[in-house]
Design a protein around this motif. Sequence first.
Motif, PDB file in Angstrom:
ATOM      1  N   GLU A  40      34.310  33.501  47.347  1.00  0.00           N
ATOM      2  CA  GLU A  40      34.917  34.836  47.381  1.00  0.00           C
ATOM      3  C   GLU A  40      34.347  35.766  46.306  1.00  0.00           C
ATOM      4  OE1 GLU A  40      37.871  31.542  48.235  1.00  0.00           O
ATOM      5  OE2 GLU A  40      36.585  32.035  46.542  1.00  0.00           O
TER       6      GLU A  40
ATOM      7  N   PHE B  80      41.406  36.624  43.039  1.00  0.00           N
ATOM      8  CA  PHE B  80      40.872  35.272  43.210  1.00  0.00           C
ATOM      9  C   PHE B  80      40.651  34.591  41.860  1.00  0.00           C
ATOM     10  CE2 PHE B  80      39.320  36.661  47.499  1.00  0.00           C
ATOM     11  CZ  PHE B  80      39.963  35.670  48.238  1.00  0.00           C
TER      12      PHE B  80
ATOM     13  N   LYS C  54      44.003  33.815  40.056  1.00  0.00           N
ATOM     14  CA  LYS C  54      44.667  32.682  40.695  1.00  0.00           C
ATOM     15  C   LYS C  54      43.986  31.364  40.288  1.00  0.00           C
ATOM     16  CE  LYS C  54      46.179  30.939  45.183  1.00  0.00           C
ATOM     17  NZ  LYS C  54      46.165  31.164  46.628  1.00  0.00           N
TER      18      LYS C  54
ATOM     19  N   GLN D 178      40.058  42.515  44.587  1.00  0.00           N
ATOM     20  CA  GLN D 178      40.079  41.246  45.307  1.00  0.00           C
ATOM     21  C   GLN D 178      39.526  40.114  44.442  1.00  0.00           C
ATOM     22  OE1 GLN D 178      37.699  41.089  48.901  1.00  0.00           O
ATOM     23  NE2 GLN D 178      38.974  39.445  49.745  1.00  0.00           N
ATOM     24  N   GLU D 179      38.411  40.369  43.762  1.00  0.00           N
ATOM     25  CA  GLU D 179      37.850  39.342  42.884  1.00  0.00           C
ATOM     26  C   GLU D 179      38.801  39.039  41.723  1.00  0.00           C
ATOM     27  OE1 GLU D 179      33.097  39.259  43.538  1.00  0.00           O
ATOM     28  OE2 GLU D 179      33.815  40.795  42.165  1.00  0.00           O
TER      29      GLU D 179
END
Length: 155
Positions: free
Chosen positions: A122, A147, A150, A143-144
Amino acid sequence: MQYWLFKSEPDAFSIDDLAAMPNQTEHWDGIRNYQARNYLRDEVKLGDQVFFYHSSCKDVGIVGVAEVVKESYPDDSQFNPESNYFDPKANPDNPRWMMVDIKFKQKFDNILSLKNIKAMPEITEIGLVKKGHRLSIMPVTKQEWQFLYKAATKK
């Protein structure tokens, strides 16, 4: 809100150093790359989130999170002849180099290593995974960020 990755060599300034500062806040100075300076000057804003990344050490990777608490202002070290970051061409009336203040938010239990970051399918846009991208300050897409955060906080 935007997302960033700031690199620091932990023997110069680490996530633990930031956490130990008064109010857990410190200026991010010594940037002497024009693209990184432009990010600081033009794009890094109050409230932006920052991954704190340890570089040039045994265990390189993302070690925690900070938040921008003061937007761009002149880096005083450019005017100090005794500083490692002195710039004889810098002019107080038109400063060349800028800094921001960041505040400690979180230290991760484990380092999210560069090796693990590069293995994440990702993660494709951040400069860390691209050849020739060595900036000390780089943008991270939302978005990165999600990811990476998380992965860094997974138990």
